[in-house]
Design a protein around this motif. Structure first.
Motif, short mmCIF file in Angstrom:
data_model
loop_
_atom_site.label_atom_id
_atom_site.label_comp_id
_atom_site.label_asym_id
_atom_site.label_seq_id
_atom_site.Cartn_x
_atom_site.Cartn_y
_atom_site.Cartn_z
N PHE A 154 0.79 -1.13 0.05
CA PHE A 154 0.13 -0.05 0.07
C PHE A 154 0.95 1.01 -0.03
O PHE A 154 0.45 2.37 -0.58
CB PHE A 154 -1.07 -0.01 1.25
N ASP A 155 1.87 1.28 0.96
CA ASP A 155 2.99 2.54 0.79
C ASP A 155 3.57 2.68 -0.48
O ASP A 155 3.68 3.96 -1.01
CB ASP A 155 3.89 2.36 2.03
N TYR A 156 3.91 1.60 -1.18
CA TYR A 156 4.55 1.78 -2.44
C TYR A 156 3.55 2.31 -3.50
O TYR A 156 3.77 3.19 -4.34
CB TYR A 156 4.71 0.23 -3.07
N LEU A 157 2.21 1.88 -3.39
CA LEU A 157 1.07 2.60 -4.35
C LEU A 157 0.91 3.82 -4.04
O LEU A 157 0.62 4.65 -4.94
CB LEU A 157 -0.19 1.64 -4.39
N LEU A 158 1.04 4.07 -2.66
CA LEU A 158 0.75 5.60 -2.23
C LEU A 158 1.91 6.47 -2.57
O LEU A 158 1.81 7.52 -3.20
CB LEU A 158 0.64 5.71 -0.60
#
Length: 872
Positions: free
Chosen positions: A709-713
């Motif tokens: 999720f952090d990567y996508l964010l």
């Protein structure tokens, strides 16, 4: 800013209007030449009058039916064509420079007084029709048209005269009539086929002369006498001039003095400042003066043009007047010698006298001065006198003059007083007003003659539109009366220009009213322009009110001289009507006070309308903000709930995934019977062992999901947003054509209560390069009023496949504008507001275009010279 093209766009319309009749005129002329059976018959007119009448017949005609239109030729264009006929040796007239006002710009034109006299003669004989109307610049316009009687006369004009006229009125090698077009500074001759030639009518001619300073004794208050340059009179006898025509001398003058006078707003404080600036109170008085402004007074050195004015003080009083000699040191044409020294008298009433004793003109020393030469000398006196006074008055006074004369103060009109000891031939006043050669000669120096009087047996007084001539052995005895008359006549000229400027001001305010009324709620850029116009108009009205106070003060202070005791003086006093002029000017200035007051109140109305317009826009903006706020509140509440739900769902999903994983690993617990799971079974028999393993698996899956999720964010946060506010007119069909080539994801239309439709398009741009991402473009435009309002570009640079090809904000803006330019969406003509610009701004725009053109020509000449040097 104002472009050069829109300023001169009216020229094309005028040229087209003229060339519409050119072919018909040619065919009519040809048919007249071929079918006239009485060709070459006596018309009762001179050769010049025949050719002039035929020239007017080519450009004009009467309407043949109710659907047709009369065609007239303007007086200004006709004077240009007459000059071109003289230059082509077709019309045998003299010409001399005369000051004319064309579209609120005063210029010197080579005008033929003989040609004007023949025009009036043709009108008196009813061969021409005359038309009087007012121009858009509030100046009277005279037009001419061939009459039916004149058309009959034209049929009897010889083929020779017609063909001679064709030489200068048709474009070379064609049947197109040349149109005289005015571009703001010069006249040019143009045709529809593209033929263009600049006329030399605005190029005045120079003569060599020697002059001495001259200040009438009635204006002196002690001090030394003026110096004489009589010993240098021989220097002008070089027989070099720039006159392009052979002059016919009819009248000459002996011992000539010239006084050119004008009104400049003055007060006691300005006189004190002038005395201080020229060093009247210092030990060493006078010196060189320059109108340049020193922008860095603390610097060490200063560089200026060597063309300056040398000032030598004669006498002064600190608050009332100053008299000085001024020597002009300006460059002249090669071979032309001009020893130019003025006697200048300035007073607190605002009257400026520039006096000159003519010592010699060309090879004429002191006497036998030709009026043809005098007319050309007066051009120098008028122009250089402006340079003198502009060098010493304050910057604020120059601003006042620029306001009245629309930025053309150096060419402002003045009044000429010519005093001569003798006039040759000596005739009676009635004989000078002969409507022929004598009167035409006098018109060259004093303008259109009004009246002439014999004030004594030997002294003659002639009134003209631009001055007066007093000739006779006793003429200098009347200097006090003449100077008093000049004080009032200069105020009269200034009041005329003031009144004309008021009309221009009212027109500017009316155009402002139209902008507010018609475009205030439609044009998003209108409010800025309206505020600019109102602030400028307010400044102009304040300056006009101050000028009016100067005029009223001058009329109150100027003294009327007593009536002289001798017969000639009483006759002159009666003809000048000085007392009557004062009362008339007082009445006119009172009338101007009412006009300025009305203009001030009109400006208040415009301010109120602007306030209402601003309030309407603020109300519309407030309504829009309120709607946006309500929507944001709803979205915020929804987003909070969504965020909580998402967090819970992530946690639950991670648990479910973890448990499902364990179930897949263990199956239905039958796997525990397998040998390799025996140890795990033993562990699971421990208290809470399996529960711990489940929790650890759950946490592991949560960490993996949150990391992803952090990567996508991170990928989503690499966004560059460019907001562009255009508020420019566009061609809606071109913009729709552009949008139609895109795969827009959404379209939104908002229609207001007034019927204004705002369209918003969203689309992903895929044509700005492969591998560098797909920007999201949002275009908002007013389809009702054809305005492109805003464009928003959203670009995620972290989603670009090739990091070397990522676009920055400048790249995004430039690519969008390049795409708009390629589709030619801009409606440039509608964006041009030069036609509704303030009058003084129009004048400055024209001057700026000429300065740019002159700079470009100098650059090209320098580049060519350098290239030639390099080749050598």
């Amino acid at each position: 800013s104002y472009g050069c093209g829109p300023i001169f766009s009216h020229m094309e319309a005028r040229r087209n209007a003229m060339t519409e009749v050119s072919d018909d005129a040619w065919e009519e002329a040809e048919s007249d030449v071929e079918s006239s059976e009485s060709e070459g018959e006596d018309t009762g007119l001179t050769e010049n009058q025949n050719r002039l009448l035929y020239l007017i017949s080519l450009y004009t005609h009467k309407a043949e039916n109710t659907e047709d239109k009369d065609v007239w030729i303007r007086k200004g264009a006709l004077l240009v064509l007459i000059y071109e006929g003289i230059a082509a040796n077709v019309l045998d007239y003299d010409y001399a420079p005369a000051s004319e006002c064309i579209e609120n710009r005063r210029v010197w034109l080579n005008i033929s007084q003989e040609g004007k006299s023949d025009i009036e003669f043709l009108r008196e004989e009813e061969l021409l029709n005359g038309l009087q109307l007012s121009s858009a610049s509030f100046k009277p316009v005279t037009c001419y048209q061939i009459s039916e009687k004149g058309s009959e006369i034209v049929k009897r004009v010889s083929r020779k005269d017609k063909e001679a006229t064709h030489e200068f009125c048709y474009a070379k090698g064609s049947r197109e009539l040349l149109a005289a077009t005015w571009d703001g500074r010069t006249y040019s001759l143009t045709a529809a086929s593209g033929y263009y030639r600049e006329s030399t009518i605005t190029q005045t001619e120079d003569v060599s002369y020697v002059s001495s300073a001259y200040v009438p004794q009635c204006l002196r208050y002690g001090g030394r006498p003026t110096l004489s340059n009589a010993h240098r009179a021989h220097e002008s006898a070089v027989n070099t001039d720039s006159i392009r025509d052979e002059l016919d001398e009819v009248i000459t003058l002996n011992s000539v003095s010239i006084i050119v006078a004008e009104y400049v707003p003055f007060g006691a404080n300005q006189v004190v400042q002038i005395n201080s600036s020229v060093g009247s109170t210092e030990r060493v008085q006078g010196g060189f003066v320059s109108p340049a402004i020193d922008s860095c007074a603390s610097a060490t050195t200063l560089e200026l043009s060597p063309e300056m004015t040398a000032v030598d003080i004669l006498d002064y009083t600190l608050t009332n007047h100053i008299n000085f000699e001024a020597e002009i040191r300006f460059a002249e044409a090669s071979g032309v010698v001009q020893v130019e020294t003025f006697g200048v008298s300035l007073n607190a009433e605002g009257t400026c006298f520039y006096g000159m004793q003519v010592e010699a003109v060309m090879d004429r020393i002191k006497d036998n001065i030709s009026l043809d030469h005098m007319a050309r000398l007066l051009v120098d006196v008028q122009q250089d006198s402006s340079s003198i006074v502009d060098s010493i008055i304050s910057h604020y006074q120059r601003d006042l003059l620029d306001l009245i004369f629309l930025g053309d103060a150096p060419n402002r009109n003045k009044v000429n007083l010519i005093i001569a000891n003798e006039i040759t031939p000596h005739l009676t006043a009635e004989e000078y007003m002969d409507k022929g050669e004598y009167e035409n000669e006098l018109k060259q120096v004093i303008g259109d003659t009004k009246a002439a009087y014999d004030i004594s047996e030997h002294d003659t007084l002639v009134f003209g539109a631009h001055g007066l001539l007093v000739a006779g052995p006793n003429s200098r005895h009347h200097e006090p009366l003449l100077c008093a008359y000049l004080q009032f006549i200069t105020i009269d000229i200034f009041v005329q220009n003031y009144f004309a400027r008021l009309w221009v001001l009212n027109d500017d305010m009316h155009k402002t009213y139209q902008i507010i009324d018609a475009n205030g709620d439609r044009d998003p850029t209108a409010l800025k322009r309206i505020r600019h116009r109102i602030s400028r108009l307010a400044h102009h009205i304040i300056m006009l009110e101050e000028l009016l106070e100067y005029l009223l003060e001058a009329l109150d202070v100027i003294e009327i001289p007593p009536e002289p005791p001798e017969q000639a003086g009483r006759a002159l006093y009666e003809r000048l009507e000085i007392a009557g002029m004062r009362s008339q000017l007082s009445r006119r200035t009172t009338d101007l006070k009412k006009n300025v007051g009305a203009a001030s109140r009109y400006l208040e109305v415009l301010r109120e309308m602007t306030s209402f317009l601003q309030e309407d826009r603020m109300y519309a903006l407030a309504c829009k903000q309120e709607a946006n706020s309500d929507q944001l509140i709803k979205l915020q509440s929804h987003n909070e709930k969504t965020a909580i739900s998402l967090q819970l769902l992530v946690a639950v999903f991670a648990g479910l995934l973890a448990f499902a994983f364990l179930d897949r690993v263990t199956g239905s617990w039958s796997v525990v019977n397998v040998a390799y799971m025996a140890q795990l079974v033993e562990v699971m028999k421990l208290p809470f062992a399996w529960f711990g393993i489940s929790m650890l698996t759950w946490v592991g899956f949560c960490v993996c999901l949150l990391t992803y999720f952090d990567y996508l964010l991170y990928k989503a946060q690499g966004v560059t947003t460019v907001n562009l506010r255009f508020e420019k007119r566009v061609f809606t069909n071109k913009l729709f054509e552009l949008v139609s080539t895109k795969k827009h994801s959404s379209e939104q239309r908002n229609i207001s209560a007034e019927g204004f439709e705002i369209v918003t398009f969203n689309y992903k741009e895929t044509d700005w390069g492969q591998g560098n991402g797909e920007p999201l473009v949002t275009i908002e435009f007013d389809i009702t009023n054809s305005f492109l309002l805003t464009v928003e570009i959203t670009y995620n640079r972290r989603k670009a496949k090739n990091k070397m090809l990522t676009l920055n904000a400048r790249d995004l803006q430039q690519r969008l504008i390049d795409e708009f330019d390629a589709m030619s969406i801009w409606d440039i003509e509608s964006e041009d507001h030069s036609e509704t610009a303030l009058a003084i701004d129009k004048r400055r725009a024209i001057d700026y275009c000429y300065q740019q053109a002159a700079y470009s020509n100098r650059f090209d000449d320098t580049h060519v010279a350098k290239s030639t040097h390099i080749r050598r």
